[in-house]
Design a protein around this motif. Structure first.
Motif, mmCIF file in Angstrom:
data_model
loop_
_atom_site.group_PDB
_atom_site.id
_atom_site.type_symbol
_atom_site.label_atom_id
_atom_site.label_comp_id
_atom_site.label_asym_id
_atom_site.label_seq_id
_atom_site.Cartn_x
_atom_site.Cartn_y
_atom_site.Cartn_z
ATOM 1 N N SER A 243 0.790 -4.246 -4.364
ATOM 2 C CA SER A 243 1.827 -3.475 -5.028
ATOM 3 C C SER A 243 1.484 -1.989 -4.945
ATOM 4 C CB SER A 243 1.960 -3.925 -6.489
ATOM 5 O OG SER A 243 0.735 -3.736 -7.176
ATOM 6 N N GLY A 244 2.266 -1.161 -5.627
ATOM 7 C CA GLY A 244 2.028 0.281 -5.586
ATOM 8 C C GLY A 244 2.105 0.767 -4.147
ATOM 9 N N PRO A 245 1.089 1.489 -3.674
ATOM 10 C CA PRO A 245 1.147 2.007 -2.304
ATOM 11 C C PRO A 245 1.133 0.912 -1.242
ATOM 12 C CG PRO A 245 -1.013 2.412 -3.260
ATOM 13 C CD PRO A 245 -0.131 1.894 -4.368
ATOM 14 N N PHE A 246 0.655 -0.259 -1.574
ATOM 15 C CA PHE A 246 0.606 -1.357 -0.610
ATOM 16 C C PHE A 246 1.979 -1.967 -0.352
ATOM 17 C CE2 PHE A 246 -3.562 -0.886 -2.357
ATOM 18 C CZ PHE A 246 -4.348 -0.870 -1.220
ATOM 19 N N ALA A 247 2.944 -1.662 -1.200
ATOM 20 C CA ALA A 247 4.295 -2.192 -1.019
ATOM 21 C C ALA A 247 4.923 -1.712 0.288
ATOM 22 C CB ALA A 247 5.184 -1.801 -2.202
ATOM 23 N N VAL A 248 4.415 -0.622 0.869
ATOM 24 C CA VAL A 248 4.955 -0.121 2.144
ATOM 25 C C VAL A 248 4.090 -0.536 3.326
ATOM 26 C CG1 VAL A 248 6.080 1.834 1.018
ATOM 27 C CG2 VAL A 248 3.797 2.134 2.016
ATOM 28 N N GLU B 216 -11.342 6.059 -11.770
ATOM 29 C CA GLU B 216 -10.030 5.578 -12.227
ATOM 30 C C GLU B 216 -9.168 5.184 -11.033
ATOM 31 O OE1 GLU B 216 -9.715 8.391 -16.242
ATOM 32 O OE2 GLU B 216 -8.499 8.869 -14.470
ATOM 33 N N VAL B 217 -9.155 6.051 -10.018
ATOM 34 C CA VAL B 217 -8.387 5.758 -8.799
ATOM 35 C C VAL B 217 -8.942 4.521 -8.098
ATOM 36 C CG1 VAL B 217 -7.807 6.622 -6.485
ATOM 37 C CG2 VAL B 217 -7.594 8.124 -8.481
ATOM 38 N N LEU B 218 -10.258 4.416 -8.038
ATOM 39 C CA LEU B 218 -10.893 3.259 -7.410
ATOM 40 C C LEU B 218 -10.445 1.961 -8.097
ATOM 41 C CD1 LEU B 218 -13.085 2.425 -5.272
ATOM 42 C CD2 LEU B 218 -14.694 2.449 -7.183
ATOM 43 N N ALA B 219 -10.487 1.928 -9.424
ATOM 44 C CA ALA B 219 -10.081 0.729 -10.168
ATOM 45 C C ALA B 219 -8.585 0.449 -9.965
ATOM 46 C CB ALA B 219 -10.398 0.900 -11.649
ATOM 47 N N TRP B 220 -7.771 1.501 -9.988
ATOM 48 C CA TRP B 220 -6.329 1.335 -9.794
ATOM 49 C C TRP B 220 -6.026 0.793 -8.401
ATOM 50 C CZ3 TRP B 220 -2.844 3.919 -6.509
ATOM 51 C CH2 TRP B 220 -1.496 3.677 -6.772
ATOM 52 N N LEU B 221 -6.666 1.360 -7.368
ATOM 53 C CA LEU B 221 -6.447 0.877 -5.995
ATOM 54 C C LEU B 221 -6.870 -0.579 -5.844
ATOM 55 C CD1 LEU B 221 -7.635 3.816 -3.714
ATOM 56 C CD2 LEU B 221 -5.358 2.793 -3.747
ATOM 57 N N GLU B 222 -7.972 -0.932 -6.473
ATOM 58 C CA GLU B 222 -8.442 -2.309 -6.397
ATOM 59 C C GLU B 222 -7.388 -3.264 -6.964
ATOM 60 O OE1 GLU B 222 -12.427 -4.863 -7.546
ATOM 61 O OE2 GLU B 222 -12.013 -3.023 -8.647
ATOM 62 N N GLU B 223 -6.829 -2.922 -8.105
ATOM 63 C CA GLU B 223 -5.799 -3.767 -8.715
ATOM 64 C C GLU B 223 -4.533 -3.799 -7.859
ATOM 65 O OE1 GLU B 223 -3.952 -6.442 -11.047
ATOM 66 O OE2 GLU B 223 -6.068 -5.898 -11.035
ATOM 67 N N GLN B 224 -4.106 -2.646 -7.339
ATOM 68 C CA GLN B 224 -2.910 -2.602 -6.498
ATOM 69 C C GLN B 224 -3.119 -3.425 -5.231
ATOM 70 O OE1 GLN B 224 -0.037 -1.132 -7.714
ATOM 71 N NE2 GLN B 224 -1.407 -0.960 -9.474
ATOM 72 N N ALA B 225 -4.305 -3.369 -4.657
ATOM 73 C CA ALA B 225 -4.596 -4.155 -3.450
ATOM 74 C C ALA B 225 -4.537 -5.647 -3.753
ATOM 75 C CB ALA B 225 -5.960 -3.777 -2.889
ATOM 76 N N ARG B 226 -5.056 -6.050 -4.895
ATOM 77 C CA ARG B 226 -5.015 -7.471 -5.271
ATOM 78 C C ARG B 226 -3.576 -7.969 -5.427
ATOM 79 N NH1 ARG B 226 -10.025 -6.494 -8.024
ATOM 80 N NH2 ARG B 226 -11.529 -7.962 -7.159
ATOM 81 N N ASP C 65 -8.710 -12.383 4.193
ATOM 82 C CA ASP C 65 -8.111 -13.353 3.273
ATOM 83 C C ASP C 65 -7.473 -12.667 2.055
ATOM 84 O OD1 ASP C 65 -10.258 -12.578 1.685
ATOM 85 O OD2 ASP C 65 -11.153 -14.579 1.580
ATOM 86 N N PHE C 66 -7.404 -11.339 2.081
ATOM 87 C CA PHE C 66 -6.820 -10.491 1.032
ATOM 88 C C PHE C 66 -7.668 -10.427 -0.234
ATOM 89 C CE2 PHE C 66 -3.262 -11.352 3.835
ATOM 90 C CZ PHE C 66 -2.781 -10.068 4.041
ATOM 91 N N SER C 67 -8.900 -10.914 -0.190
ATOM 92 C CA SER C 67 -9.798 -10.680 -1.322
ATOM 93 C C SER C 67 -10.225 -9.209 -1.261
ATOM 94 C CB SER C 67 -10.998 -11.623 -1.277
ATOM 95 O OG SER C 67 -11.765 -11.411 -0.105
ATOM 96 N N VAL C 68 -10.614 -8.671 -2.412
ATOM 97 C CA VAL C 68 -10.821 -7.232 -2.553
ATOM 98 C C VAL C 68 -12.163 -6.962 -3.227
ATOM 99 C CG1 VAL C 68 -9.893 -5.154 -3.655
ATOM 100 C CG2 VAL C 68 -8.330 -6.883 -2.752
ATOM 101 N N TYR C 69 -12.850 -5.923 -2.788
ATOM 102 C CA TYR C 69 -14.050 -5.470 -3.490
ATOM 103 C C TYR C 69 -14.176 -3.959 -3.339
ATOM 104 C CZ TYR C 69 -16.495 -5.302 1.053
ATOM 105 O OH TYR C 69 -16.878 -5.019 2.331
ATOM 106 N N THR C 70 -15.006 -3.360 -4.188
ATOM 107 C CA THR C 70 -15.276 -1.925 -4.088
ATOM 108 C C THR C 70 -16.697 -1.732 -3.584
ATOM 109 O OG1 THR C 70 -16.050 -1.759 -6.379
ATOM 110 C CG2 THR C 70 -13.690 -1.396 -5.983
#
Length: 179
Positions: free
Chosen positions: A147-152, A134-144, A104-109
């Motif tokens: 965007s960022g790497p998920f744009a591809v 820092e990377v973990l928090a950034w990836l979590e936000e990008q996944a939500r 459902d595109f929800s995200v967790y670490t």
């Protein structure tokens, strides 16, 4: 690979020459996945993404029937070598903490406790603690935001016969799937 240098998992896939900025590996349903605890057969199509010198890899699973997004898994890793579409072997060192994306595109670490245990045993893990989180928090936000790497990363896998296509056909199908 794990931080101690041992192999945690291995499998074979097809490199998709989609971009000069990242390497993408398609692993079809039925591929044997060899992990230290055992081998299992992949039950969904998978795409894995590597960016040179990045602190992460992204693994995306797609339904074998209609290709819809099923799950995502982002490993925080030591920066990877500068892979290309002609690389024969891609290796990354997992730093144990991950971002997980549900259907459902929800995200967790997860696995912060595993990271803490590894940091007690391996000085390198402790040395990269701040950057890893820092990377973990950034990836979590990008996944939500997808965007960022998920744009591809397409939300639906457009094809499952990638190994039969020309580079031009692959790239055209990919561009269409991202629109």
């Amino acid at each position: 690979m794990l931080v101690d240098g041992s192999e945690w998992g291995a499998w074979k896939g097809y490199q998709l020459p989609l971009s000069d900025e990242y390497v993408s590996i398609w692993t079809p349903v039925g591929t044997p996945m060899h992990w230290r605890p055992g081998t299992w057969i992949l039950e969904r199509h998978s795409l894995t993404y590597f960016w040179p010198h990045a602190w992460y890899t992204i693994h995306i699973g797609y339904d074998q029937q209609d290709g819809h997004f099923v799950s995502g898994y982002c490993d925080v890793v030591l920066p990877t070598d500068p892979y290309t579409s002609t690389s024969q072997r891609l290796i990354y060192v997992d730093l144990y903490v991950d971002v997980v994306i549900r259907e459902d595109f929800s995200v967790y670490t997860k696995d912060q406790e595993v990271f803490d245990r590894a940091a007690q045993r391996y000085p390198l893990v402790e040395q990269v603690r701040q950057r890893s989180f820092e990377v973990l928090a950034w990836l979590e936000e990008q996944a939500r935001q997808w965007s960022g790497p998920f744009a591809v990363v397409p939300r639906r896998l457009p094809l499952v016969n990638w190994e039969q296509l020309s580079v031009e056909e692959m790239r055209a199908a990919w561009r269409a799937a991202l629109q």
